[in-house]
Design an enzyme around this catalytic site. Structure first.
Site, PDB file in Angstrom:
ATOM      1  N   TYR A 164       0.855  -1.208   0.000  1.00 54.00           N
ATOM      2  CA  TYR A 164       0.000   0.000   0.000  1.00 54.00           C
ATOM      3  C   TYR A 164       0.884   1.249   0.000  1.00 54.00           C
ATOM      4  CZ  TYR A 164      -3.780   3.218   1.244  1.00 54.00           C
ATOM      5  OH  TYR A 164      -4.692   4.258   1.239  1.00 54.00           O
TER       6      TYR A 164
HETATM    7  N1  LIG Z   1     -10.465   5.831   3.904  1.00 52.11           N
HETATM    8  C1  LIG Z   1      -9.350   6.429   4.245  1.00 52.11           C
HETATM    9  O1  LIG Z   1      -9.156   6.735   5.418  1.00 52.11           O
HETATM   10  C2  LIG Z   1      -8.324   6.747   3.187  1.00 52.11           C
HETATM   11  C3  LIG Z   1      -7.216   7.511   3.553  1.00 52.11           C
HETATM   12  C4  LIG Z   1      -6.242   7.814   2.613  1.00 52.11           C
HETATM   13  C5  LIG Z   1      -6.422   7.393   1.290  1.00 52.11           C
HETATM   14  N2  LIG Z   1      -7.515   6.633   0.951  1.00 52.11           N
HETATM   15  C6  LIG Z   1      -7.644   6.210  -0.462  1.00 52.11           C
HETATM   16  O2  LIG Z   1      -8.968   6.507  -0.903  1.00 52.11           O
HETATM   17  C7  LIG Z   1      -9.284   5.643  -1.988  1.00 52.11           C
HETATM   18  C8  LIG Z   1     -10.681   5.071  -1.791  1.00 52.11           C
HETATM   19  O3  LIG Z   1     -10.653   4.192  -0.684  1.00 52.11           O
HETATM   20  P1  LIG Z   1     -11.825   4.088   0.378  1.00 52.11           P
HETATM   21  O4  LIG Z   1     -11.258   4.421   1.676  1.00 52.11           O
HETATM   22  O5  LIG Z   1     -13.023   4.799  -0.111  1.00 52.11           O
HETATM   23  O6  LIG Z   1     -12.043   2.496   0.381  1.00 52.11           O
HETATM   24  P2  LIG Z   1     -13.250   1.538  -0.002  1.00 52.11           P
HETATM   25  O7  LIG Z   1     -14.527   1.995   0.575  1.00 52.11           O
HETATM   26  O8  LIG Z   1     -12.776   0.170   0.324  1.00 52.11           O
HETATM   27  O9  LIG Z   1     -13.367   1.728  -1.591  1.00 52.11           O
HETATM   28  C9  LIG Z   1     -12.433   1.194  -2.474  1.00 52.11           C
HETATM   29  C10 LIG Z   1     -13.002   1.347  -3.872  1.00 52.11           C
HETATM   30  O10 LIG Z   1     -12.042   0.821  -4.807  1.00 52.11           O
HETATM   31  C11 LIG Z   1     -12.692  -0.088  -5.666  1.00 52.11           C
HETATM   32  N3  LIG Z   1     -11.786  -1.163  -6.054  1.00 52.11           N
HETATM   33  C12 LIG Z   1     -10.946  -1.849  -5.230  1.00 52.11           C
HETATM   34  N4  LIG Z   1     -10.360  -2.847  -5.949  1.00 52.11           N
HETATM   35  C13 LIG Z   1     -10.838  -2.754  -7.214  1.00 52.11           C
HETATM   36  C14 LIG Z   1     -10.639  -3.525  -8.397  1.00 52.11           C
HETATM   37  N5  LIG Z   1      -9.843  -4.594  -8.427  1.00 52.11           N
HETATM   38  N6  LIG Z   1     -11.304  -3.172  -9.520  1.00 52.11           N
HETATM   39  C15 LIG Z   1     -12.148  -2.110  -9.512  1.00 52.11           C
HETATM   40  N7  LIG Z   1     -12.381  -1.354  -8.435  1.00 52.11           N
HETATM   41  C16 LIG Z   1     -11.740  -1.684  -7.298  1.00 52.11           C
HETATM   42  C17 LIG Z   1     -13.852  -0.655  -4.843  1.00 52.11           C
HETATM   43  O11 LIG Z   1     -14.892  -1.094  -5.695  1.00 52.11           O
HETATM   44  P3  LIG Z   1     -15.362  -2.631  -5.900  1.00 52.11           P
HETATM   45  O12 LIG Z   1     -15.003  -3.401  -4.664  1.00 52.11           O
HETATM   46  O13 LIG Z   1     -16.831  -2.525  -6.169  1.00 52.11           O
HETATM   47  O14 LIG Z   1     -14.590  -3.061  -7.113  1.00 52.11           O
HETATM   48  C18 LIG Z   1     -14.296   0.570  -4.057  1.00 52.11           C
HETATM   49  O15 LIG Z   1     -15.202   1.328  -4.817  1.00 52.11           O
HETATM   50  C19 LIG Z   1      -8.178   4.592  -2.064  1.00 52.11           C
HETATM   51  O16 LIG Z   1      -7.297   4.924  -3.108  1.00 52.11           O
HETATM   52  C20 LIG Z   1      -7.474   4.736  -0.719  1.00 52.11           C
HETATM   53  O17 LIG Z   1      -6.129   4.376  -0.792  1.00 52.11           O
HETATM   54  C21 LIG Z   1      -8.458   6.308   1.863  1.00 52.11           C
END
Ligand SMILES: NC(=O)c1ccc[n+]([C@@H]2O[C@H](COP(=O)([O-])OP(=O)(O)OC[C@H]3O[C@@H](n4cnc5c(N)ncnc54)[C@H](OP(=O)(O)O)[C@@H]3O)[C@@H](O)[C@H]2O)c1
Length: 243
Positions: A164
């Site tokens: 990651y």
């Molecule tokens: N939440 C935090 O605190 C945080 C902090 C810093 C950065 N981020 C970043 O924010 C972004 C969104 O994450 P989130 O926190 O919202 O997590 P999340 O709710 O788990 O969402 C992840 C998203 O990515 C999609 N995804 C994952 N693997 C995939 C694949 N193989 N093909 C297509 N789509 C895929 C998932 O869709 P499907 O499962 O439907 O495919 C889902 O829509 C990420 O890049 C993460 O690194 C999050």
């Protein structure tokens, strides 16, 4: 009270990855509310369809659903997608790369190699390939915008964050190159968002003991993306949410 983002993306076509839940879904909803036609990409078709229903019920532009597995898609698949977007819209005004994979939290000496490759495929390789395929469409827009999603781990890797942290650092380098490469292009602008801890599946998978109620909802970060996708965005901006 009027929302300051109302109409900010009227008539734009914005592709959002990770649109099925979490930050991506919040951004997709905010883009639709700001007047954009959203191309919503993720694997989970049911969640994409629920998103489409909500957008249409709100009287916002009907989204285009793009079921895709970023772990498995090839350059040919991305070319096909870009071809469809070209036929339908002739351009792409914004690409928000939000989909992300966490992988596992474990020390590098025993980090699972297959998981490592899968995380890089989603967080880095798909970002490059999708952006490459969409580049001519972004160039065809009067205001093409690319927004990537980083993480604090891209700036300071802590032990056990494995693929990651390494993949987000690679994406950060790509963001810096993209921004530098379009610096003299008045139409294209590239931005990055560094979300703080937000209440999503990815965050709760990383920290299972966290009380979700203590985390902010992903909707709070959506206006930052709308701004970076909008007319006034400045190239090279990194929008960092306070932790
Ligand atoms: N939440 C935090 O605190 C945080 C902090 C810093 C950065 N981020 C970043 O924010 C972004 C969104 O994450 P989130 O926190 O919202 O997590 P999340 O709710 O788990 O969402 C992840 C998203 O990515 C999609 N995804 C994952 N693997 C995939 C694949 N193989 N093909 C297509 N789509 C895929 C998932 O869709 P499907 O499962 O439907 O495919 C889902 O829509 C990420 O890049 C993460 O690194 C999050």
């Amino acid at each position: 009270m009027t929302d300051p983002l109302d109409g900010a993306l009227a008539g734009r076509v914005i592709l959002v990855t990770g649109a099925s839940r979490g930050i991506g879904q919040a951004v997709a909803r905010a883009c639709a509310a700001a007047g954009a036609t959203v191309v919503a990409a993720a694997r989970n078709v049911r969640e994409l369809e629920a998103f489409a229903d909500a957008v249409e019920d709100a009287g916002q532009p009907a989204p285009v659903l793009l079921p895709i597995n970023l772990e498995a898609a090839s350059a040919d698949d991305y070319a096909t997608i870009a071809g469809h977007l070209d036929e339908r819209f002739g351009r792409l005004d914004g690409l928000a790369l939000i989909a992300g994979a966490l992988g596992e939290l474990s020390p590098l000496p025993i980090y699972d190699a297959v998981t490592w490759a899968r995380v890089f495929q989603v967080n880095v390789h798909s970002a490059l390939l999708l952006t490459q395929a969409c580049w001519p469409l972004l160039r065809a827009s009067e205001h093409g915008r690319l927004v990537v999603t980083l993480a604090e781990e891209a700036f300071a890797a802590k032990p056990n964050w494995g693929a990651y942290a390494a993949s987000k650092a690679a994406l950060r380098a790509m963001f810096e190159m993209w921004a530098a490469e379009v610096a003299n292009d008045p139409a294209l602008r590239v931005g990055a968002v560094v979300p703080g801890p937000l209440r999503t599946r990815l965050r709760l998978n990383a920290f299972p003991a966290l009380d979700p109620a203590r985390l902010a909802v992903p909707e709070i970060i959506a206006p930052a993306y709308v701004e970076l996708l909008g007319a006034a965005a400045r190239n090279g901006t990194v929008w960092r949410q306070a932790a």
